[in-house]
Design a protein around this motif. Structure first.
Motif, PDB file in Angstrom:
ATOM      1  N   ARG A  23     -20.710  -9.453  22.578  1.00  0.00           N
ATOM      2  CA  ARG A  23     -20.384 -10.837  22.259  1.00  0.00           C
ATOM      3  C   ARG A  23     -18.870 -11.028  22.267  1.00  0.00           C
ATOM      4  N   LYS A  24     -18.455 -12.250  22.528  1.00  0.00           N
ATOM      5  CA  LYS A  24     -17.019 -12.561  22.541  1.00  0.00           C
ATOM      6  C   LYS A  24     -16.384 -12.245  21.196  1.00  0.00           C
ATOM      7  N   THR A  71     -16.442 -17.953  33.086  1.00  0.00           N
ATOM      8  CA  THR A  71     -17.830 -18.243  32.681  1.00  0.00           C
ATOM      9  C   THR A  71     -17.911 -19.263  31.545  1.00  0.00           C
ATOM     10  N   SER A  85     -21.713 -19.509  26.553  1.00  0.00           N
ATOM     11  CA  SER A  85     -22.505 -18.414  25.995  1.00  0.00           C
ATOM     12  C   SER A  85     -21.652 -17.601  25.025  1.00  0.00           C
ATOM     13  N   GLU A  86     -22.288 -17.027  24.042  1.00  0.00           N
ATOM     14  CA  GLU A  86     -21.572 -16.152  23.104  1.00  0.00           C
ATOM     15  C   GLU A  86     -21.329 -14.765  23.709  1.00  0.00           C
ATOM     16  N   TYR A  87     -22.005 -14.475  24.828  1.00  0.00           N
ATOM     17  CA  TYR A  87     -21.893 -13.163  25.463  1.00  0.00           C
ATOM     18  C   TYR A  87     -20.797 -13.138  26.519  1.00  0.00           C
ATOM     19  N   LEU A 132     -22.380 -11.975  31.865  1.00  0.00           N
ATOM     20  CA  LEU A 132     -23.459 -12.895  32.203  1.00  0.00           C
ATOM     21  C   LEU A 132     -23.871 -12.735  33.657  1.00  0.00           C
ATOM     22  N   ASN A 133     -25.110 -13.103  33.944  1.00  0.00           N
ATOM     23  CA  ASN A 133     -25.539 -13.118  35.348  1.00  0.00           C
ATOM     24  C   ASN A 133     -25.111 -14.449  35.971  1.00  0.00           C
ATOM     25  N   ASP A 172     -27.144 -16.343  31.968  1.00  0.00           N
ATOM     26  CA  ASP A 172     -27.909 -15.572  30.995  1.00  0.00           C
ATOM     27  C   ASP A 172     -27.212 -14.240  30.747  1.00  0.00           C
ATOM     28  N   ARG A 173     -27.463 -13.676  29.592  1.00  0.00           N
ATOM     29  CA  ARG A 173     -26.892 -12.372  29.243  1.00  0.00           C
ATOM     30  C   ARG A 173     -27.281 -11.329  30.283  1.00  0.00           C
ATOM     31  N   LEU A 174     -26.322 -10.526  30.710  1.00  0.00           N
ATOM     32  CA  LEU A 174     -26.596  -9.462  31.679  1.00  0.00           C
ATOM     33  C   LEU A 174     -27.362  -8.347  30.971  1.00  0.00           C
ATOM     34  N   LEU A 175     -28.535  -8.042  31.456  1.00  0.00           N
ATOM     35  CA  LEU A 175     -29.376  -7.026  30.832  1.00  0.00           C
ATOM     36  C   LEU A 175     -29.101  -5.650  31.441  1.00  0.00           C
TER      37      LEU A 175
END
Length: 155
Positions: A2-3, A45, A50-52, A55-56, A60-63
């Protein structure tokens, strides 16, 4: 990540206990260059709100599986035949840290290992580095002295 886990001006990342294997939080230093690149990524981004950090293309959060898949794809494209996986980057980084002169104790703290034996298990010494260390610290060199001159042969 997260940031809020980053302090880019102080150049460190906070690893929360929920995301570490040992369930112990720790602070990991990052270089100024890495901090700058992360700052640039966050700027690029912002539209996703996003708080992350990672990202893709859809925001969305990169998994982990997506990263693993992309890493394998780029390794194949580069012609790397060795089995490549994300954790290998951690091992390689640890080995390079030591080969560049970093201390094992500091590396242990960065990796979050409670036991130095795990850090030793993690790192691999290259033949080149073993030879370099041997030449530098050999007891024989200390006794006889290092000689860069070639020997004269009178036969």
């Amino acid at each position: 990540m997260r940031k809020e886990d980053l302090d880019l001006s102080a150049c460190y990342a906070s690893l929360r206990r929920e995301i570490t294997k040992t369930r112990k939080p720790r602070i990991v230093p990052i270089t100024k260059r890495t901090a700058k690149l992360i700052q640039e990524l966050i700027r690029e981004t912002t539209e996703f709100d996003s708080e992350y950090v990672f990202l893709n293309n859809y925001g969305d959060r990169l998994l982990p599986n997506h990263f693993r898949h992309q890493l394998k794809k780029y390794a194949a494209r580069a012609g790397i035949e060795k089995r490549i996986y994300p954790h290998l980057l951690r091992h390689s980084g640890a080995t390079l840290f030591l080969e560049e002169g970093g201390s094992e104790r500091h590396l242990q703290a960065i990796l979050g290992h409670a036991d130095g034996r795990m850090t030793a298990h993690y790192t691999h010494l290259s033949d080149r580095n073993v030879k370099k260390n041997h030449e530098e610290f050999s007891p024989l060199s200390a006794v006889v002295g290092k000689s860069d001159r070639s020997r004269k042969i009178t036969r």
